[in-house]
Write a protein that holds these residues in place. Sequence first.
Motif, PDB file in Angstrom:
ATOM      1  N   GLY B 394       0.805  -1.211   0.000  1.00 16.19           N
ATOM      2  CA  GLY B 394       0.000   0.000   0.000  1.00 16.19           C
ATOM      3  C   GLY B 394       0.840   1.264   0.000  1.00 16.19           C
ATOM      4  N   PHE B 395       2.047   1.154   0.530  1.00 13.64           N
ATOM      5  CA  PHE B 395       2.948   2.307   0.527  1.00 13.64           C
ATOM      6  C   PHE B 395       3.301   2.699  -0.899  1.00 13.64           C
ATOM      7  N   TYR B 396       3.568   1.682  -1.733  1.00 13.48           N
ATOM      8  CA  TYR B 396       3.976   1.990  -3.103  1.00 13.48           C
ATOM      9  C   TYR B 396       2.861   2.709  -3.850  1.00 13.48           C
ATOM     10  N   ALA B 397       1.598   2.318  -3.582  1.00 14.76           N
ATOM     11  CA  ALA B 397       0.474   2.972  -4.254  1.00 14.76           C
ATOM     12  C   ALA B 397       0.474   4.461  -3.946  1.00 14.76           C
ATOM     13  N   LYS B 398       0.622   4.788  -2.651  1.00 13.53           N
ATOM     14  CA  LYS B 398       0.626   6.202  -2.275  1.00 13.53           C
ATOM     15  C   LYS B 398       1.855   6.896  -2.852  1.00 13.53           C
ATOM     16  N   PHE B 399       2.998   6.190  -2.833  1.00 16.25           N
ATOM     17  CA  PHE B 399       4.223   6.770  -3.378  1.00 16.25           C
ATOM     18  C   PHE B 399       4.032   7.150  -4.840  1.00 16.25           C
ATOM     19  N   ALA B 400       3.375   6.258  -5.617  1.00 11.74           N
ATOM     20  CA  ALA B 400       3.221   6.500  -7.057  1.00 11.74           C
ATOM     21  C   ALA B 400       2.436   7.785  -7.313  1.00 11.74           C
ATOM     22  N   VAL B 401       1.322   8.000  -6.580  1.00  7.58           N
ATOM     23  CA  VAL B 401       0.528   9.202  -6.858  1.00  7.58           C
ATOM     24  C   VAL B 401       1.237  10.458  -6.335  1.00  7.58           C
ATOM     25  N   PHE B 402       1.876  10.366  -5.161  1.00 10.18           N
ATOM     26  CA  PHE B 402       2.579  11.550  -4.643  1.00 10.18           C
ATOM     27  C   PHE B 402       3.740  11.912  -5.549  1.00 10.18           C
ATOM     28  N   ASP B 403       4.449  10.895  -6.048  1.00 17.12           N
ATOM     29  CA  ASP B 403       5.578  11.122  -6.945  1.00 17.12           C
ATOM     30  C   ASP B 403       5.115  11.892  -8.182  1.00 17.12           C
ATOM     31  N   ALA B 404       3.969  11.458  -8.765  1.00 17.37           N
ATOM     32  CA  ALA B 404       3.457  12.126  -9.960  1.00 17.37           C
ATOM     33  C   ALA B 404       3.051  13.558  -9.635  1.00 17.37           C
ATOM     34  N   ALA B 405       2.422  13.761  -8.449  1.00 15.40           N
ATOM     35  CA  ALA B 405       1.980  15.109  -8.091  1.00 15.40           C
ATOM     36  C   ALA B 405       3.177  16.030  -7.921  1.00 15.40           C
ATOM     37  N   GLY B 455      -8.376 -19.127   1.097  1.00 17.67           N
ATOM     38  CA  GLY B 455      -7.439 -18.996  -0.020  1.00 17.67           C
ATOM     39  C   GLY B 455      -7.439 -17.593  -0.594  1.00 17.67           C
ATOM     40  N   LEU B 456      -8.666 -16.995  -0.724  1.00 19.16           N
ATOM     41  CA  LEU B 456      -8.757 -15.638  -1.276  1.00 19.16           C
ATOM     42  C   LEU B 456      -8.069 -14.643  -0.345  1.00 19.16           C
ATOM     43  N   ILE B 457      -8.268 -14.831   0.983  1.00 19.49           N
ATOM     44  CA  ILE B 457      -7.598 -13.932   1.935  1.00 19.49           C
ATOM     45  C   ILE B 457      -6.091 -14.071   1.788  1.00 19.49           C
ATOM     46  N   ALA B 458      -5.615 -15.332   1.662  1.00 17.14           N
ATOM     47  CA  ALA B 458      -4.177 -15.547   1.539  1.00 17.14           C
ATOM     48  C   ALA B 458      -3.634 -14.885   0.284  1.00 17.14           C
ATOM     49  N   VAL B 459      -4.374 -15.014  -0.837  1.00 19.80           N
ATOM     50  CA  VAL B 459      -3.906 -14.397  -2.086  1.00 19.80           C
ATOM     51  C   VAL B 459      -3.816 -12.887  -1.922  1.00 19.80           C
ATOM     52  N   ALA B 460      -4.895 -12.275  -1.350  1.00 27.33           N
ATOM     53  CA  ALA B 460      -4.881 -10.821  -1.165  1.00 27.33           C
ATOM     54  C   ALA B 460      -3.724 -10.415  -0.254  1.00 27.33           C
ATOM     55  N   ALA B 461      -3.473 -11.218   0.794  1.00 29.04           N
ATOM     56  CA  ALA B 461      -2.393 -10.874   1.724  1.00 29.04           C
ATOM     57  C   ALA B 461      -1.043 -10.960   1.036  1.00 29.04           C
ATOM     58  N   VAL B 462      -0.849 -11.956   0.173  1.00 31.07           N
ATOM     59  CA  VAL B 462       0.433 -12.077  -0.525  1.00 31.07           C
ATOM     60  C   VAL B 462       0.622 -10.902  -1.476  1.00 31.07           C
ATOM     61  N   VAL B 463      -0.482 -10.499  -2.161  1.00 33.56           N
ATOM     62  CA  VAL B 463      -0.359  -9.397  -3.123  1.00 33.56           C
ATOM     63  C   VAL B 463       0.089  -8.128  -2.417  1.00 33.56           C
ATOM     64  N   ILE B 464      -0.472  -7.843  -1.226  1.00 36.55           N
ATOM     65  CA  ILE B 464      -0.116  -6.578  -0.590  1.00 36.55           C
ATOM     66  C   ILE B 464       1.102  -6.717   0.324  1.00 36.55           C
ATOM     67  N   SER B 465       1.640  -7.922   0.460  1.00 33.58           N
ATOM     68  CA  SER B 465       2.834  -8.104   1.293  1.00 33.58           C
ATOM     69  C   SER B 465       4.042  -7.540   0.544  1.00 33.58           C
ATOM     70  N   PRO B 466       5.196  -7.448   1.208  1.00 37.89           N
ATOM     71  CA  PRO B 466       6.387  -6.958   0.501  1.00 37.89           C
ATOM     72  C   PRO B 466       6.696  -7.750  -0.759  1.00 37.89           C
TER      73      PRO B 466
END
Lengths: 203, 487
Positions: B394-405, B455-466
Motif C-alpha cells: 500500500g505504501f507503493y500505491a501512495k508513493f506512485a501518486v505523490f511522486d506524480a503530483a 485462499g482468497l484472503i491468503a492471495v490478497a495478503a500475498v499481493v499486498i505483502s512486501p
Amino acid sequence: MIQAIAFYLFAAVVIVSGALTISSRNPVHSVMWLILAFFNAAGLMVLVGAEFIAMLLVIVYVGAVAVLFLFVVMMMDIDFAQLRTDVARYATIGLALGTALAVEVMIAAFAWSEGRIDLARRAAPIDPAMPNIAALGQLLYTRYLFLFEAAGFVLLVAMIGAIVLTHRERAGTRSQHVGRQVARRPQDATRNVKPTVGQGVEL
Amino acid sequence: MDYATNLALTLPEVVLGIGGVLLMMVSAWGGPGSTRAVSWTAVAVLGGAVIALLGPAGGGGEAFDGLYRADAFSTFAKVLIYVATAVSILIAPDFFRRTAGDDLRPEYPVLMLFSALGMGMMVSAVDLLTLYVGLEMQSLAAYVLASFVRRDLRSAEAGLKYFVLGSLASGILLYGVSLVYGFTGTTMFDGIAAAYAADAAEPARSLGLVFGLVFVFAGLAFKIAAVPFHMWTPDVYQGAPTPVTAFFASAPKVAAMALAVRVAVEAMGPVTDQWRQIVIFAALASIILGAVGAIGQSNVKRLLAYSSINNVGFALIGLAAGTAEGVAGVLTYMAIYIAMTLGSFLVVLQMRDVNGIQVESIASLSGMSRTRPALAAAMAMFMFSLAGIPPLFGFYAKFAVFDAAVAAGLFPLAAIGVAASVIGAYYYLRIVKTMYFDEPAPAFHKGDEGALQGGLIAVAAVVISPLGYLAIPFLGAWSMAAARALF
C-alpha cells in the motif's frame, strides 16, 4: 412574429407550471401541473420542427408516465371527500386551464403552418426533406446501434431488479398449472355413479 | 468497418451480455437450487471476458463509429473490474446461507454480470452517450444488489437511499452532459476536446462550457464517492449485504475512477487548469474527511466506507497531476487498492458469533490475535497497507501518486496529502491495537466455509505483502502503457 409569440408563451407556461409542480401542496395538483408542463414542452418541440419528439412527449409522458404518477398519487392517503367538495370550488380554474390549453394548441398549429422558428445557430442542421422519424431511425439503427442494444440491456436489468425485489413465493397459495389442467382428461375428473335410494353418494 | 470487426472489438461486452442472458434463463427455470452452478458459470463467463481481452478487444481501437474504444487503458481497468466482480460473486453463497431470511437467489450473479457489462462500457466510453448508458446499467444493478436481502430493513434502506441519491447524481451528470453537448455540438470526446481547446484560445470563456464541466465532474464525484458527494457511502456500505459492500468498494470504484480519468484527460484535457481546482479540492476534502470521519466509528463496515472515501482522495491526487505519470499512478493505486479492500472485507465476512450470525462491531475484534491468529495477522496487514506503512505494498500505491503530483509541480498538494495520511493511520492502527492488545472477546465462530475464502484472503495478503514489490516492473510498465493510451 407569431412563432416568437408562441415560443415565449410555451416557454413561460413550461417554467410556471414546472415551478407549481414542485411547490403545490396537493400531490394530485402537482401531477396536473406536470402534465401541463409536458404539453407545453411538446409545443416547444413542434416549434423547432421536431414533431416526432413532440408526439413522444404527449403519448409517452402525458399518456403513460403522468397517468402512472396519478395512479401512484391516488394510492397515497389523501382525503378524497375534501377533494370532491373542492372540485366545484376550483371548477373555474380548471376550465381556465383547459381553455388555455386549447388556445395554445390552436396557436401552435397556426404557428407551425407559418413555418418553423429559425434558430440563429443550429449545431446540427436538419434536412427539411426528411421527416423526423426517418432521420431518427436511420441514426438509431446504424450509428447508435451499440447504444440501442445496450439500452435494451438496461431495461432488462431494471425488469430483473423489479422482479427480484418484489416477487415472493408464498407458501399455501394455489397457483395455476396450465399444463396439468390441459393434460387432465374427462375420465379422470368425472365419475358416473348410480346410487340407490337413501344411500347417498360417496365423494 | 464491418459488423464483425465491431463485434470483435467489443468482445468482452458481447461475452458478458450473452452469458448474462443465458444464465438468467437458467436461473429462471432452475430456481434457488441452481445458485451455485450459476455462480460458478458466471465466474467462468467473467474469465472468458478477460480472455477476450487478449484479442483485438485488448487494444484494437475504436468501434461503432467512435462510440467505444478498446485500448490499453480500458484493458487495464477491465481486468481489475472483472477480477473484483468474480471475487464478489464467489464470496456470496456462504454469506447468504448463514444470514437469516432469504437464501441466495441465482439472480445475484446474473446482476453482477450485467453490472460488469455496464462497467466495461464505462471504461471504454469515448462518447458521452456510451458513458451514460454504461453508468446507468452499472448503477441499476447496484441499486438492486444493495437491497438484495429483502427482509433486512437496513438493506432495504441502503437500496432506497442509494437509488434516490444515485438518480439525483445521474440528473446532475446528465445536466452537465447536455450543457457540454449544447455548447460543443458533439458528444464525442475528441470533438469536445477540440471545442474546449478552441474556447480556451479565445479571450472570453464560454460560461456554458465551464458550467457543463463543473456539473459533469460533480456527477462523477458522486459515483466515486468523493467529498462533498460522499454522504451516501457510510449508510449504503453498512446496510448492504457484506459481499455486495465488498463489490461496491472495489469494481464500481475502479470503473468510475477510470471513467473520470478518461473524461478529464480525453474530453477536457485542453482545460486541465479548470478541472484541476475541482479535483484538488475533492482529493484533499476526501482525504481529510475520510480520515476524520472514520475515527468515531464503531461499525467496521462504516469504518471501511470512510476508508474508501479516504483512498479515493489519494487516487485523485494522481489525476490532479494531469500527466501520464499521474494517470499511471491512479491505475496503480486502484489495482493495489482493490486487493487491500477486498482482503479487508473478506476478513469482515469471517466475523460471526457462536451461532454463525454476522457481527460488525469493531469491539468484537478484540483479542482476535489469540483466538484466530492467522486471520488477525491478515487483517493487520490489510490495515497497515491501507494506512500506507512502508514494508507493505500500500505504501507503493501512495508513493506512485505523490511522486506524480510532485513531478507535476503540485508540491503543496502532496505535502498536505502526506500529512493527512498520518491522521488516517490512527484509525487503521486502532483496529490493529484492538486485535492484538485488548482483552479477548468471544471467539468468532469457526465455520465450514472451506478453503475458498481462506485462499482468497491468503492471495490478497500475498499481493499486498512486501512480495508485491516484485510485481512493480510489470505493474509499472503496464499502467504506464495504459496511461499513454490517453495522451
